[in-house]
Design a protein around this motif. Structure first.
Motif, PDB file in Angstrom:
ATOM      1  N   PRO A   1       0.806  -1.231   0.000  1.00  0.00           N
ATOM      2  CA  PRO A   1       0.000   0.000   0.000  1.00  0.00           C
ATOM      3  C   PRO A   1       0.835   1.275   0.000  1.00  0.00           C
ATOM      4  CG  PRO A   1      -0.883  -1.585   1.575  1.00  0.00           C
ATOM      5  CD  PRO A   1       0.462  -2.097   1.142  1.00  0.00           C
TER       6      PRO A   1
ATOM      7  N   MET B   1       2.375   2.291  -3.940  1.00  0.00           N
ATOM      8  CA  MET B   1       1.480   2.495  -5.072  1.00  0.00           C
ATOM      9  C   MET B   1       1.946   3.568  -6.058  1.00  0.00           C
ATOM     10  SD  MET B   1      -0.661   0.152  -5.029  1.00  0.00           S
ATOM     11  CE  MET B   1      -1.705   0.766  -6.362  1.00  0.00           C
TER      12      MET B   1
ATOM     13  N   SER C   1       1.702   2.177  -9.673  1.00  0.00           N
ATOM     14  CA  SER C   1       0.730   2.907 -10.505  1.00  0.00           C
ATOM     15  C   SER C   1       1.221   4.345 -10.625  1.00  0.00           C
ATOM     16  CB  SER C   1      -0.665   2.857  -9.870  1.00  0.00           C
ATOM     17  OG  SER C   1      -1.174   1.549  -9.865  1.00  0.00           O
TER      18      SER C   1
ATOM     19  N   PHE D   1      -4.064   4.191 -12.240  1.00  0.00           N
ATOM     20  CA  PHE D   1      -5.028   3.859 -11.186  1.00  0.00           C
ATOM     21  C   PHE D   1      -6.353   3.384 -11.769  1.00  0.00           C
ATOM     22  CE2 PHE D   1      -2.073   6.252  -8.537  1.00  0.00           C
ATOM     23  CZ  PHE D   1      -2.097   5.517  -7.358  1.00  0.00           C
TER      24      PHE D   1
ATOM     25  N   CYS E   1      -2.419  -9.957  -6.024  1.00  0.00           N
ATOM     26  CA  CYS E   1      -1.270  -9.092  -6.315  1.00  0.00           C
ATOM     27  C   CYS E   1       0.021  -9.904  -6.326  1.00  0.00           C
ATOM     28  CB  CYS E   1      -1.144  -8.014  -5.240  1.00  0.00           C
ATOM     29  SG  CYS E   1      -2.451  -6.812  -5.204  1.00  0.00           S
TER      30      CYS E   1
ATOM     31  N   PHE F   1      -5.417  -0.654  -0.364  1.00  0.00           N
ATOM     32  CA  PHE F   1      -4.322   0.229  -0.769  1.00  0.00           C
ATOM     33  C   PHE F   1      -4.906   1.467  -1.442  1.00  0.00           C
ATOM     34  CE2 PHE F   1      -4.295  -3.206  -4.116  1.00  0.00           C
ATOM     35  CZ  PHE F   1      -4.830  -2.457  -5.169  1.00  0.00           C
TER      36      PHE F   1
ATOM     37  N   ALA G   1      -1.813   8.131  -2.303  1.00  0.00           N
ATOM     38  CA  ALA G   1      -0.718   7.168  -2.414  1.00  0.00           C
ATOM     39  C   ALA G   1       0.620   7.805  -2.061  1.00  0.00           C
ATOM     40  CB  ALA G   1      -0.678   6.589  -3.829  1.00  0.00           C
TER      41      ALA G   1
END
Length: 448
Positions: free
Chosen positions: A300, A303, A307, A313, A336, A395, A402
């Motif tokens: 988490p 990210m 991303s 996202f 994941c 997350f 993030a």
């Protein structure tokens, strides 16, 4: 150092003998958003660099935003005089460029291994993580898989169009996951593979994916994590060039179509000791479970790396095989962190969350820090999806949240470097805010 220079000099001279028509070589490196920057050098000047002449580029070129501009990040860019920083040539990466109109070469450059490496250069970040693991007796073996889309070369009012199928004008007439689509697009796909192989990249499996014009390329496993990430970066560059030559546009954009699957970067990682024993398989696979727990605990907070932009996202909205929680499972593509079925010798994790347009050096560095953290903490993971389909940690699903989660995470700050984390987070924050500085037609339709 003398032996190193001799090896590079021999590489450059051999290249010149084999490619006498090449007058220029692109010296390239990946910036924070995962785009190449660099300089085009006359090949005779490259020989001087290989012999030991200094190679310098602006330090802040690494900090470019997604559109190439510079953001104010601490004292960098606008308050430091924009200093040069030393780079070095990466041995073994001088190769011909076959997709340009004129004969060219290209070669990777980096600051890692110089007297003053750039702390926030992606390749240097990964190099430091790998060096620390090696000191602990941990030797990763890595393989990347990349998904991408082929589009028509011309956009339609700025929007991508399906790749022209040689056998059909109907965009819906593209067999998903069928071997037939590989045959229909064989000329461009074969050229992509051959061009990548000419760059020294070991291409293994080519797959037609679920999206129209979507494909996946798998690379061979390597015991050199830097080289594995080099392969992923160089493949993206050559694939875009080859596609244009064939009248297509290749894109690693994470989510080009809302109604079709996004494109991911899957990374297989196994860990060995100096004797070649698989560390994850020891003690009834207890280290594997600890490594998974570490990955999930840090995921988490990673990210912005997995991303790296607004569009990435969008890929996490619950479409095919794209997780919405930090979760794991055996032979489960909704996880994941997937554990593929294998014998103990080849036991590994497959990290599936990163988007295809993420920076491969940083993705691998973040994964390895997660594995390292898990082995050090020796905690059991949450239940796998095979036992509980609701298992998982939330997350962040938007960039600013993030970034906040990443910037203050102490394990990441130590594992990736505090200076890098601060610089990277501010780069992502500024990129995201710059992206928002435009009112689109939908806002006028809804609110005018």
């Amino acid at each position: 150092m003398k032996s190193h220079s001799s090896t590079l000099l021999a590489e450059v001279r051999t290249f010149r003998q084999n490619h006498p028509d090449v007058r220029y070589v692109d010296l390239i490196a990946l910036d924070i958003p995962g785009r190449f920057y660099g300089k085009r050098y006359p090949v005779e000047m490259l020989e001087k660099v290989a012999a030991g002449s200094p190679l310098k580029l602006p330090q802040n070129a690494v900090l470019l935003g997604a559109q190439g501009g510079l953001f104010k990040i601490g004292d960098y860019c606008f308050h430091d005089g924009d200093p040069d920083a030393n780079r070095r040539l990466v041995p073994g990466t001088l190769k011909p460029v076959s997709w340009e109109a004129q004969p060219l070469g290209q070669m990777l450059i980096t600051s890692d291994g110089t007297e003053a490496p750039i702390e926030f250069e992606p390749r240097e970040v990964l190099a430091k993580v790998l060096e620390r693991l090696h000191r602990k007796g941990i030797h990763p073996v890595v393989a990347f898989e990349l998904e991408f889309y082929l589009f028509d070369k011309k956009l339609n009012d700025g929007l991508p169009q399906f790749a022209r199928d040689p056998l059909s004008d109907d965009p819906d007439d593209q067999p998903t996951l069928h071997i037939e689509r590989l045959s229909r697009f064989a000329p461009v796909l074969d050229d992509m593979v051959q061009t990548a192989q000419a760059q020294g990249i070991d291409i293994t499996v080519v797959t037609a994916e679920l999206g129209p014009g979507q494909f996946e390329i798998n690379f061979g496993h390597l015991d050199d994590g830097l080289r594995a990430a080099d392969w992923a970066a160089l493949f993206c560059r050559s694939t875009r060039g080859v596609a244009l030559k064939h009248g297509y546009r290749a894109s690693f954009m994470a989510k080009p179509y809302l109604q079709h699957p996004g494109s991911g970067m899957h990374v297989h990682v196994s860990l060995y000791d100096a004797a070649g024993n698989n560390l994850l398989a020891a003690h009834q696979q207890q280290p594997l479970r600890h490594a998974v727990a570490g990955c999930l605990a840090l995921l988490p907070h990673c990210m912005p790396i997995f991303s790296p932009n607004h569009n990435a996202f969008r890929r996490l909205g619950g479409t095919v095989n794209a997780a919405t929680k930090a979760c794991w499972g055996y032979e489960d593509r909704d996880a994941c962190v997937r554990i593929p079925e294998s014998d103990p010798r080849n036991l590994r994790i497959e990290h599936r969350l990163a988007s295809a347009d993420a920076n491969p050096y940083l993705v691998l560095a973040a994964i390895l820090v997660g594995l390292e953290h898990g082995l050090d903490a020796a905690q059991e993971p949450i239940a796998p999806l095979n036992e509980d389909r609701t298992s998982g940690h939330d997350f962040p699903l938007e960039m600013l949240e993030a970034v906040r989660a990443m910037q203050q995470q102490p394990v990441l700050r130590e594992g990736l470097g505090a200076e890098f984390v601060d610089v990277y987070c501010e780069n992502k924050r500024q990129d995201h805010l710059a992206f928002q500085q435009e009112i689109n037609a939908r806002e006028y339709r809804w609110y005018l």
